[in-house]
Design an enzyme around this catalytic site. Sequence first.
Site, short mmCIF file in Angstrom:
data_model
loop_
_atom_site.label_atom_id
_atom_site.label_comp_id
_atom_site.label_asym_id
_atom_site.label_seq_id
_atom_site.Cartn_x
_atom_site.Cartn_y
_atom_site.Cartn_z
N GLU A 274 13.02 27.55 -15.75
CA GLU A 274 14.37 27.04 -16.24
C GLU A 274 13.83 27.11 -17.70
O GLU A 274 12.76 26.98 -18.22
CB GLU A 274 14.37 25.36 -15.85
CG GLU A 274 14.83 25.51 -14.52
CD GLU A 274 14.78 23.95 -13.83
OE1 GLU A 274 14.72 23.02 -14.67
OE2 GLU A 274 15.05 23.78 -12.83
N HIS A 297 19.84 21.64 -14.33
CA HIS A 297 19.03 20.51 -13.70
C HIS A 297 19.50 19.13 -14.44
O HIS A 297 18.93 18.51 -15.04
CB HIS A 297 17.57 20.59 -14.23
CG HIS A 297 16.57 20.20 -13.53
ND1 HIS A 297 15.15 20.62 -13.43
CD2 HIS A 297 16.55 18.89 -13.13
CE1 HIS A 297 14.54 19.65 -12.68
NE2 HIS A 297 15.48 18.80 -12.12
P1 NAI Z 1 11.84 11.45 -1.41
O1 NAI Z 1 10.41 11.73 -1.47
O2 NAI Z 1 12.24 10.13 -1.51
O3 NAI Z 1 12.07 12.32 -0.16
C1 NAI Z 1 11.90 13.75 0.24
C2 NAI Z 1 11.92 13.75 1.53
O4 NAI Z 1 11.44 15.17 1.89
C3 NAI Z 1 10.84 13.00 2.39
O5 NAI Z 1 11.53 12.11 3.24
C4 NAI Z 1 9.77 13.83 3.06
O6 NAI Z 1 9.29 13.34 4.10
C5 NAI Z 1 10.64 15.12 3.15
N1 NAI Z 1 9.89 16.37 3.18
C6 NAI Z 1 8.71 16.67 2.52
N2 NAI Z 1 8.47 17.81 2.78
C7 NAI Z 1 9.36 18.48 3.71
C8 NAI Z 1 9.27 19.42 4.51
N3 NAI Z 1 8.56 20.58 4.32
N4 NAI Z 1 10.52 19.70 5.33
C9 NAI Z 1 11.32 18.52 5.57
N5 NAI Z 1 11.28 17.56 4.65
C10 NAI Z 1 10.32 17.29 3.85
O7 NAI Z 1 12.27 12.43 -2.66
P2 NAI Z 1 13.74 12.04 -3.41
O8 NAI Z 1 13.70 11.00 -4.33
O9 NAI Z 1 14.68 12.06 -2.46
O10 NAI Z 1 13.93 13.64 -4.30
C11 NAI Z 1 13.99 14.74 -3.40
C12 NAI Z 1 13.91 15.83 -4.35
O11 NAI Z 1 15.05 15.78 -5.52
C13 NAI Z 1 12.58 16.00 -5.13
O12 NAI Z 1 12.33 17.64 -5.06
C14 NAI Z 1 12.92 15.62 -6.63
O13 NAI Z 1 12.04 16.27 -7.51
C15 NAI Z 1 14.40 16.14 -6.60
N6 NAI Z 1 14.92 15.55 -7.64
C16 NAI Z 1 16.07 16.27 -8.54
C17 NAI Z 1 16.69 15.74 -9.55
C18 NAI Z 1 17.66 16.53 -10.27
O14 NAI Z 1 18.21 16.35 -11.43
N7 NAI Z 1 18.19 17.62 -9.80
C19 NAI Z 1 16.37 14.27 -9.86
C20 NAI Z 1 15.66 13.81 -8.82
C21 NAI Z 1 15.04 13.91 -8.01
#
Ligand code: NAI
Length: 414
Positions: A274, A297
């Site tokens: 990015e 992003h």
């Molecule tokens: P979280 O930690 O609450 O949830 C992630 C989930 O993914 C968990 O339930 C975990 O068990 C699951 N997981 C991990 N590895 C996995 C796999 N190999 N296969 C299937 N499931 C798997 O995280 P949250 O807060 O929901 O965030 C998710 C993503 O969104 C993160 O990568 C975060 O960096 C991203 N994000 C992006 C933003 C943006 O501006 N686009 C802003 C906030 C978060």
Amino acid sequence: MAEHTAQTYSLAKEKIKFLLLEGIHPRAKAVLEAAGYTQVELRSGTQSRADLAEALSDVHFLGIRSRTQLDAELLSKAPKLAAVGCFCIGTNQVNLSHAQQMGVPVFNAPYANTRSVAELALAEVIMLMRGIPAKNMAAHRGGWLKSATNSNEVRGKTLGIVGYGHIGTQLGILAEGLGMHVVYYDILSKLPLGNARPVNSLNALLEQSDAVSLHVPATEQTHEMISTEQLQCMPKGSMLVNASRGTVVDIPALRDALQNDHIAGAALDVFPAEPRTNQDEFISELRGFDQVILTPHIGGSTMEAQEAIAQEVADKLVRYSDNGSTMSAVNFPEVSLPDQREVRRVLHTHRNEPGVMQQINQVFSHYNINIVSQYLQTRGDIGYVVMDLDGSNVNGLMDELREIPATIRCRVLY
Ligand code: NAI
């Protein structure tokens, strides 16, 4: 409050200095002031290194966002620093281990923008199912794609959510509100909300979804977890949304699937590489596809999220300053403490070495002070013990605690 090395500190709230940089949402200042802290300075933009070093010399609490790089050298210019608040999601900009060695906990707000991401992902699913991105691009060029062909309601369609965590669960609830069927795949066993259904393999989820939205962290396992094989599992004409991390999707594979119309549309908010600033060019193989929504992003970037972040991090700083709680600190032993009632509270941060607790307890017995309650947590090289004491003068005691060789910091709350 005094030097961070083996010092005792205790200051009246009006003497404690907060410096909030990078235009942190004013809610943070309001929270701190409502808690009785009057010395709160808000500065917009990033500071030069020299200005920051100077400001740090008498700051007790520092608030930053993602652009201020707090390396070991800068941290060592902050002798009074008690804690750092990262008013954002990530904490890579801080040398966390150095802060830990100084006895400085670092706080952030990892989930305050959850709702913002979920709303964007849902909006994109709707836009993609109606074919809006391509119709919009055509109209900008003077075209007029008035047609119902391949334009669908989301009601009754299946949304596949990969990663059923904070964002995935919120998205599922919002999507059900629109009449979608929700299926999810997660490596952990997660309680389904609403009528969502867990699916026990990624490919099984992909096969039955009209649209797939990715909400997993960046790990070795999720690296390019959506590649040629997985895209082929998705039904022809389905959609893909990625607002998680850029490395989760194999971009050349997605490009091919879009080129041969297997995937009908995609929305991407995150990319393997990015631009570092708004002045740098965005380079991607997905540029030029009318059926693809590309956003810089900003999934979590809303005013509401900024305000929620300000509230959450300021609350954590207040709790640490007022009663010593370090819950959710990213680099520090986590201790959740009740409010102190008619007791003195001593907070002691030390190197996690054998015998330290014995030395601490010896000091208390030497002063014949009764410990009402004691909370101890360790994390790596650091130990953090909080003791509530039965009344009495603690001045000499604090000096002796400070002299224990492993002591990093020692503070008393009245
Ligand atoms: P979280 O930690 O609450 O949830 C992630 C989930 O993914 C968990 O339930 C975990 O068990 C699951 N997981 C991990 N590895 C996995 C796999 N190999 N296969 C299937 N499931 C798997 O995280 P949250 O807060 O929901 O965030 C998710 C993503 O969104 C993160 O990568 C975060 O960096 C991203 N994000 C992006 C933003 C943006 O501006 N686009 C802003 C906030 C978060």
